[in-house]
Design an enzyme around this catalytic site. Structure first.
Site, PDB file in Angstrom:
ATOM      1  N   HIS A  57       1.018  -1.176  -0.076  1.00 47.71           N
ATOM      2  CA  HIS A  57       0.132  -0.022   0.021  1.00 47.71           C
ATOM      3  C   HIS A  57       0.858   1.305   0.121  1.00 47.71           C
ATOM      4  O   HIS A  57       2.030   1.312   0.295  1.00 47.71           O
ATOM      5  CB  HIS A  57      -0.930   0.041   1.255  1.00 47.71           C
ATOM      6  CG  HIS A  57      -0.227  -0.190   2.611  1.00 47.71           C
ATOM      7  ND1 HIS A  57       0.071  -1.450   2.970  1.00 47.71           N
ATOM      8  CD2 HIS A  57       0.064   0.778   3.309  1.00 47.71           C
ATOM      9  CE1 HIS A  57       0.871  -1.093   4.300  1.00 47.71           C
ATOM     10  NE2 HIS A  57       0.775   0.026   4.434  1.00 47.71           N
ATOM     11  N   HIS A  63       1.042   5.254   1.174  1.00 46.23           N
ATOM     12  CA  HIS A  63       0.395   6.328   2.159  1.00 46.23           C
ATOM     13  C   HIS A  63       0.576   7.635   1.481  1.00 46.23           C
ATOM     14  O   HIS A  63       1.734   8.095   0.986  1.00 46.23           O
ATOM     15  CB  HIS A  63       1.215   6.390   3.378  1.00 46.23           C
ATOM     16  CG  HIS A  63       1.115   5.301   4.375  1.00 46.23           C
ATOM     17  ND1 HIS A  63       0.515   5.058   5.318  1.00 46.23           N
ATOM     18  CD2 HIS A  63       1.950   4.311   4.294  1.00 46.23           C
ATOM     19  CE1 HIS A  63       0.593   3.969   6.173  1.00 46.23           C
ATOM     20  NE2 HIS A  63       1.675   3.240   5.410  1.00 46.23           N
TER      21      HIS A  63
HETATM   22  P1  5GP Z   1       2.134   0.349   7.383  1.00 46.02           P
HETATM   23  O1  5GP Z   1       2.762   0.564   8.723  1.00 46.02           O
HETATM   24  O2  5GP Z   1       1.782  -1.136   7.086  1.00 46.02           O
HETATM   25  O3  5GP Z   1       2.721   0.873   6.139  1.00 46.02           O
HETATM   26  O4  5GP Z   1       0.738   0.861   7.355  1.00 46.02           O
HETATM   27  C1  5GP Z   1      -0.566   0.341   7.724  1.00 46.02           C
HETATM   28  C2  5GP Z   1      -1.502   1.409   7.879  1.00 46.02           C
HETATM   29  O5  5GP Z   1      -2.928   1.021   7.749  1.00 46.02           O
HETATM   30  C3  5GP Z   1      -1.474   2.174   9.188  1.00 46.02           C
HETATM   31  O6  5GP Z   1      -1.439   3.552   8.916  1.00 46.02           O
HETATM   32  C4  5GP Z   1      -2.718   1.727   9.791  1.00 46.02           C
HETATM   33  O7  5GP Z   1      -3.259   2.919  10.626  1.00 46.02           O
HETATM   34  C5  5GP Z   1      -3.730   1.604   8.608  1.00 46.02           C
HETATM   35  N1  5GP Z   1      -4.421   0.538   9.146  1.00 46.02           N
HETATM   36  C6  5GP Z   1      -4.446  -0.698   9.368  1.00 46.02           C
HETATM   37  N2  5GP Z   1      -5.402  -1.671   9.527  1.00 46.02           N
HETATM   38  C7  5GP Z   1      -6.582  -0.804   8.824  1.00 46.02           C
HETATM   39  C8  5GP Z   1      -7.830  -0.939   8.628  1.00 46.02           C
HETATM   40  O8  5GP Z   1      -8.523  -2.130   8.855  1.00 46.02           O
HETATM   41  N3  5GP Z   1      -8.443  -0.093   7.953  1.00 46.02           N
HETATM   42  C9  5GP Z   1      -8.090   1.174   7.623  1.00 46.02           C
HETATM   43  N4  5GP Z   1      -8.677   2.196   6.911  1.00 46.02           N
HETATM   44  N5  5GP Z   1      -6.484   1.261   8.052  1.00 46.02           N
HETATM   45  C10 5GP Z   1      -5.890   0.345   8.551  1.00 46.02           C
END
Ligand code: 5GP
Ligand code: ZN
Length: 192
Positions: free
Chosen positions: A140, A142
């Site tokens: 993903h 951001h």
């Molecule tokens: P990572 O640290 O893996 O790059 O970021 C994962 C992001 O996904 C985090 O910013 C977290 O807040 C978001 N996130 C995790 N689970 C969910 C979810 O079930 N729904 C949504 N909308 N965001 C999520």
């Protein structure tokens, strides 16, 4: 094989080991198929759940390949995630043409988020692997609105700042550049 039996077996250490070994050998696309069905992935992976419509999210935009929704725990107001529907774990797994499509959505979403919240800047962030801070193991991107002096400044700035490492000589930089170039020639593109 009966599905329940398969997943019962999967819990056994020997089977996990075999699956682990298989995962090393199989290409990413085949690995996903041999690993878990789309139905199963929507249970074990939060973003597969959202992409399949089984889990709720505040959706900004969606098309056949990508779903864009609000981050549940935003780093700044307007923090948005751009997510491919397909479960690729990280950047190494995503085919190049899919990556190009994802980033064309990232570009448009960045402009829309900036306008919506009146941001002064946008940080586009993409993490690969737990050591890099990845917590959801579904690729993903951001899109994070930024404001001068906002609480993120220190953290995001620190990521690209000098971290007290001894300053490398030009010859060290040249040597590292040469080694990365060599490995770049060996990188195998993922299956389309
Ligand atoms: P990572 O640290 O893996 O790059 O970021 C994962 C992001 O996904 C985090 O910013 C977290 O807040 C978001 N996130 C995790 N689970 C969910 C979810 O079930 N729904 C949504 N909308 N965001 C999520
Ligand atoms: Zn997933």
């Amino acid at each position: 094989m009966n599905h329940n039996l398969f997943f019962k077996l999967f819990e056994k250490p020997m089977v996990q080991l075999t699956v682990k070994l298989n995962r090393k050998i199989l290409t990413p696309a085949r690995r996903r198929l041999s690993y878990r069905s789309e139905e199963e992935m929507s249970v074990v992976c939060p973003f597969c759940g959202i992409a399949s419509g089984k889990a709720h999210a505040s959706i900004v935009y969606e098309d056949a390949a990508v779903v864009v929704f609000m981050d549940l725990n935003p780093a700044n107001i307007g923090h948005t995630l751009v997510v491919p529907r397909e479960h690729w774990e990280n950047i190494y797994e995503v085919p190049e043409d899919a990556l190009a499509d994802i980033f064309s959505v990232v570009k448009r979403v960045s402009a829309a988020v900036k306008k919506t919240v009146g941001a002064e800047g946008i940080s586009v962030l993409q993490l690969n692997g737990r050591a890099a801070g990845q917590t959801v193991m579904h690729f993903h991107v951001h899109v994070i609105p930024r404001f001068r002096g906002d609480p993120l400044s220190k953290a995001v700035g620190a990521m690209v700042e000098h971290q007290g490492l001894e300053k490398p000589e030009r010859s060290d930089l040249d040597e590292t550049a040469r080694k990365i170039w060599e490995n770049l020639q060996k990188v195998r593109l993922p299956d389309k």
